[in-house]
Design a protein around this motif. Sequence first.
Motif, PDB file in Angstrom:
ATOM      1  N   THR A   1       0.844  -1.186   0.000  1.00  0.00           N
ATOM      2  CA  THR A   1       0.000   0.000   0.000  1.00  0.00           C
ATOM      3  C   THR A   1       0.882   1.239   0.000  1.00  0.00           C
ATOM      4  OG1 THR A   1      -1.682  -1.214   1.241  1.00  0.00           O
ATOM      5  CG2 THR A   1      -1.878   1.179   1.189  1.00  0.00           C
ATOM      6  N   ILE A   2       0.551   2.200  -0.831  1.00  0.00           N
ATOM      7  CA  ILE A   2       1.415   3.358  -1.056  1.00  0.00           C
ATOM      8  C   ILE A   2       0.711   4.635  -0.610  1.00  0.00           C
ATOM      9  CG2 ILE A   2       2.678   4.687  -2.798  1.00  0.00           C
ATOM     10  CD1 ILE A   2       2.811   2.105  -4.460  1.00  0.00           C
ATOM     11  N   ALA A   3       1.450   5.484   0.096  1.00  0.00           N
ATOM     12  CA  ALA A   3       0.944   6.784   0.539  1.00  0.00           C
ATOM     13  C   ALA A   3       1.437   7.876  -0.402  1.00  0.00           C
ATOM     14  CB  ALA A   3       1.411   7.069   1.960  1.00  0.00           C
ATOM     15  N   VAL A   4       0.551   8.782  -0.763  1.00  0.00           N
ATOM     16  CA  VAL A   4       0.907   9.935  -1.595  1.00  0.00           C
ATOM     17  C   VAL A   4       0.640  11.197  -0.783  1.00  0.00           C
ATOM     18  CG1 VAL A   4       0.497  11.172  -3.747  1.00  0.00           C
ATOM     19  CG2 VAL A   4       0.311   8.681  -3.692  1.00  0.00           C
ATOM     20  N   LEU A   5       1.721  11.845  -0.348  1.00  0.00           N
ATOM     21  CA  LEU A   5       1.597  13.039   0.484  1.00  0.00           C
ATOM     22  C   LEU A   5       2.110  14.303  -0.205  1.00  0.00           C
ATOM     23  CD1 LEU A   5       2.689  11.504   3.917  1.00  0.00           C
ATOM     24  CD2 LEU A   5       0.384  12.042   3.150  1.00  0.00           C
ATOM     25  N   GLU A   6       2.547  14.172  -1.436  1.00  0.00           N
ATOM     26  CA  GLU A   6       2.994  15.351  -2.174  1.00  0.00           C
ATOM     27  C   GLU A   6       1.826  16.319  -2.388  1.00  0.00           C
ATOM     28  OE1 GLU A   6       5.261  14.236  -5.803  1.00  0.00           O
ATOM     29  OE2 GLU A   6       4.973  12.212  -5.003  1.00  0.00           O
TER      30      GLU A   6
END
Length: 380
Positions: free
Chosen positions: A241-246
């Motif tokens: 599972t990947i987090a995108v915080l940009e």
Amino acid sequence: MMQPDTVTLVVSATLFVLALLTPLLNPFFRRARIEKAAAEETAQEPITVLLTSFEQAEALERHLPLFLEQDYATDYQLVVVIEKTDVESENVLKRFSDNPRLYYTFIPTTSRYMNRRKLAITLGVKAAKHEWVLLADAHCRPSGRQWLKTMASRCREGASVVVGYTAYDRHAKGFYRFRRVQTAQYLFRQLQKGTPWRTNSSSVAFRRSEFLEQDGYRGNLKYLRGEFDFLVNKYAAKKHTIAVLEHDGWTIEDKPSRKKWRNEQLFYQATRKQLRRSFGFRFKFFVDQVALHGNLLLQIAAASMAVWTSSWLVAAAAGLSFLLTIVLRTLIARKTLRYFDLSLPLWKVYGYEIAVMWSNLLHKWRYLMADKDDFICHKI
């Protein structure tokens, strides 16, 4: 001059040590990593964006163009699901119907006793023509034209779910925005450590094939809310599972009313019991709150006893340790809060941190006093 006794020195030293150590038990100290996409992740695969709208014609009209005008070289589809009786939303969609990317459909009027939002998502997934489906909400807008590109860049082989960040609009109350950022630090950090639990965002990408093979929301259909939570809890595989915080990958949620925000907290009380893998989040939160409030109570107790016994050195130590606690906790939080577009005065950070537990307890009490049938469908 009278020399301080051993007890005075020990108490004063303890106050300062705790003031130095307890701020480290803090989600802002263990903050989630901000990771940019690698060069090999810039390919743009075909993707479907899915929106559901329930009597949200005004928000849909404001936000729909932003979803349709994404800077995305490859084909993408925008699927919108509304209720058949929502004439205003249908009229909005008709005004954009000449856009080849847009496809909209309706919830059957006969599905009276089902969770309508989960049904809408299921219908949207079935209508999707691409493997990756990016679920968003009509009351949210992309942060810019790079949103889809940023989110889709993480939808790669080996990933099961991609979770983006949703910020509140700048006009939302400071405490609401603070809670959103603080909770996100717990959730995204846990996700990055390999144990995704839930999400407090409204931007989640998942695989269409897995959703259909595992019968979508089966197992939690009776709960009226928690669509994004259940998606992450059921389909987000450990280490995949990947987090995108940009910033480019954010969605921005419209300013919530007090009633809407309160309802979200109440419905969370109902759905969280059904989520697996909750121990990590709840244990860290409990330890952090014990450290935060335990340190404050000790400072108050020491100051009160010192005044009572005229032990002015201890009183001074309690006052200075209290100020040191505020300064350290604010400095620790400042970098994260600024990144998430939330600058607060020195005193507000500490005040909001204290208020979090009491806000949780208030909503827990309201949930216990409420009719539990208000949180579920009576028939499925």
